[in-house]
Design a protein around this motif. Structure first.
Motif, PDB file in Angstrom:
ATOM      1  N   PRO A  52       0.801  -1.234   0.000  1.00  0.00           N
ATOM      2  CA  PRO A  52       0.000   0.000   0.000  1.00  0.00           C
ATOM      3  C   PRO A  52       0.835   1.287   0.000  1.00  0.00           C
ATOM      4  CG  PRO A  52      -0.067  -1.056   2.137  1.00  0.00           C
ATOM      5  CD  PRO A  52       0.649  -1.997   1.229  1.00  0.00           C
ATOM      6  N   ARG A  53       2.079   1.197   0.403  1.00  0.00           N
ATOM      7  CA  ARG A  53       2.934   2.379   0.410  1.00  0.00           C
ATOM      8  C   ARG A  53       3.978   2.289  -0.702  1.00  0.00           C
ATOM      9  NH1 ARG A  53       4.807   3.491   6.370  1.00  0.00           N
ATOM     10  NH2 ARG A  53       4.824   5.626   5.607  1.00  0.00           N
ATOM     11  N   MET A 109      14.588   3.933 -26.192  1.00  0.00           N
ATOM     12  CA  MET A 109      14.317   4.954 -27.202  1.00  0.00           C
ATOM     13  C   MET A 109      14.395   6.366 -26.628  1.00  0.00           C
ATOM     14  SD  MET A 109      13.940   3.124 -29.815  1.00  0.00           S
ATOM     15  CE  MET A 109      13.297   4.256 -31.006  1.00  0.00           C
ATOM     16  N   GLY A 110      14.691   6.484 -25.333  1.00  0.00           N
ATOM     17  CA  GLY A 110      14.804   7.798 -24.706  1.00  0.00           C
ATOM     18  C   GLY A 110      13.522   8.281 -24.054  1.00  0.00           C
ATOM     19  N   GLY A 111      12.473   7.486 -24.110  1.00  0.00           N
ATOM     20  CA  GLY A 111      11.215   7.850 -23.470  1.00  0.00           C
ATOM     21  C   GLY A 111      11.259   7.556 -21.983  1.00  0.00           C
ATOM     22  N   ILE A 112      10.356   8.190 -21.261  1.00  0.00           N
ATOM     23  CA  ILE A 112      10.292   8.001 -19.815  1.00  0.00           C
ATOM     24  C   ILE A 112       9.083   7.136 -19.490  1.00  0.00           C
ATOM     25  CG2 ILE A 112       9.950   9.148 -17.604  1.00  0.00           C
ATOM     26  CD1 ILE A 112      11.465  11.532 -18.726  1.00  0.00           C
ATOM     27  N   VAL A 113       9.300   6.120 -18.645  1.00  0.00           N
ATOM     28  CA  VAL A 113       8.242   5.241 -18.185  1.00  0.00           C
ATOM     29  C   VAL A 113       8.145   5.399 -16.674  1.00  0.00           C
ATOM     30  CG1 VAL A 113       7.466   2.843 -17.998  1.00  0.00           C
ATOM     31  CG2 VAL A 113       8.716   3.591 -20.026  1.00  0.00           C
ATOM     32  N   ILE A 114       6.945   5.705 -16.178  1.00  0.00           N
ATOM     33  CA  ILE A 114       6.717   5.811 -14.743  1.00  0.00           C
ATOM     34  C   ILE A 114       5.729   4.715 -14.368  1.00  0.00           C
ATOM     35  CG2 ILE A 114       5.861   7.244 -12.861  1.00  0.00           C
ATOM     36  CD1 ILE A 114       6.724   9.684 -14.490  1.00  0.00           C
ATOM     37  N   THR A 115       6.149   3.797 -13.504  1.00  0.00           N
ATOM     38  CA  THR A 115       5.305   2.653 -13.159  1.00  0.00           C
ATOM     39  C   THR A 115       5.681   2.092 -11.801  1.00  0.00           C
ATOM     40  OG1 THR A 115       4.517   0.496 -13.905  1.00  0.00           O
ATOM     41  CG2 THR A 115       6.836   0.996 -14.298  1.00  0.00           C
ATOM     42  N   ASN A 116       4.750   1.329 -11.220  1.00  0.00           N
ATOM     43  CA  ASN A 116       5.086   0.544 -10.035  1.00  0.00           C
ATOM     44  C   ASN A 116       4.796  -0.935 -10.302  1.00  0.00           C
ATOM     45  OD1 ASN A 116       2.321   0.476  -9.955  1.00  0.00           O
ATOM     46  ND2 ASN A 116       2.144   1.051  -7.808  1.00  0.00           N
ATOM     47  N   ASP A 117       4.621  -1.300 -11.571  1.00  0.00           N
ATOM     48  CA  ASP A 117       4.405  -2.682 -11.968  1.00  0.00           C
ATOM     49  C   ASP A 117       5.756  -3.390 -12.075  1.00  0.00           C
ATOM     50  OD1 ASP A 117       3.228  -5.040 -12.978  1.00  0.00           O
ATOM     51  OD2 ASP A 117       3.566  -4.357 -15.031  1.00  0.00           O
ATOM     52  N   GLY A 118       5.948  -4.409 -11.239  1.00  0.00           N
ATOM     53  CA  GLY A 118       7.221  -5.116 -11.203  1.00  0.00           C
ATOM     54  C   GLY A 118       7.601  -5.732 -12.528  1.00  0.00           C
ATOM     55  N   ASN A 119       6.637  -6.320 -13.214  1.00  0.00           N
ATOM     56  CA  ASN A 119       6.934  -6.955 -14.498  1.00  0.00           C
ATOM     57  C   ASN A 119       7.368  -5.915 -15.530  1.00  0.00           C
ATOM     58  OD1 ASN A 119       7.129  -9.198 -16.209  1.00  0.00           O
ATOM     59  ND2 ASN A 119       5.102  -8.819 -17.039  1.00  0.00           N
ATOM     60  N   CYS A 120       6.716  -4.766 -15.542  1.00  0.00           N
ATOM     61  CA  CYS A 120       7.090  -3.687 -16.469  1.00  0.00           C
ATOM     62  C   CYS A 120       8.509  -3.203 -16.183  1.00  0.00           C
ATOM     63  CB  CYS A 120       6.092  -2.540 -16.353  1.00  0.00           C
ATOM     64  SG  CYS A 120       6.476  -1.137 -17.418  1.00  0.00           S
TER      65      CYS A 120
END
Length: 159
Positions: free
Chosen positions: A49-50, A60-71
């Protein structure tokens, strides 16, 4: 027609990168544990939860923001064989179940981290695995004792 294998009395010939390091025995086992710990530590903070988001820069220089472990693990480029195995474990979990990729990596990492003191005291890996199997059997027996049979047609118990 003669075989094209190595000359008699010689082992297989391996061509390795000049920077490749080979390790054997306890050193290799401890290196594998450290690699698994590193992969688990990458995504540990994305669970619960935290959980925190990770900002990644894709090829490719793009930014990915995620909290998905697989991603996150898809974007990580690793060269260590154990780290690759941990990432493959995450992919298999995603394909088979569709969820729990972060949990399976953290659990696998913790099991290896807990085995490290035994490896350092020269306990053979088969003995450690036997201990894990014994713990699994005990956990399954406890689950069987705690399990309740539920009748889904009994309206009073389903409330």
């Amino acid at each position: 027609m003669a075989s094209q294998g190595p000359p008699p009395g010689m082992g297989p010939i391996m061509v390795l990168n000049s920077k490749t390091q080979r390790s054997q025995g306890r050193q290799a086992q401890l290196g594998n544990i450290n690699a698994a710990r590193a992969v688990a530590d990458i995504i540990r903070s994305t669970l619960g939860p935290r959980s925190m988001l990770k900002m990644l820069l894709d090829p490719m220089g793009g930014i990915v923001i995620t909290n998905d472990g697989n991603c996150i693990l898809r974007e990580v480029d690793v060269s260590h064989p154990t780290a690759k195995s941990m990432i493959e474990l995450s992919r298999a979990q995603d394909e088979e179940v569709g969820d729990g990729t972060t949990s399976v990596i953290i659990l696998a990492g913790e099991m290896l981290i807990n085995a490290e003191p035994f490896v350092r005291t020269n306990i053979h890996p088969t003995v450690i695995v036997r201990g894990y199997n014994y713990a699994l059997q005990e956990a399954l027996e406890i689950c069987e004792k705690l399990a309740l049979v539920v009748d889904v047609n009994d309206v009073d118990k389903m409330k």
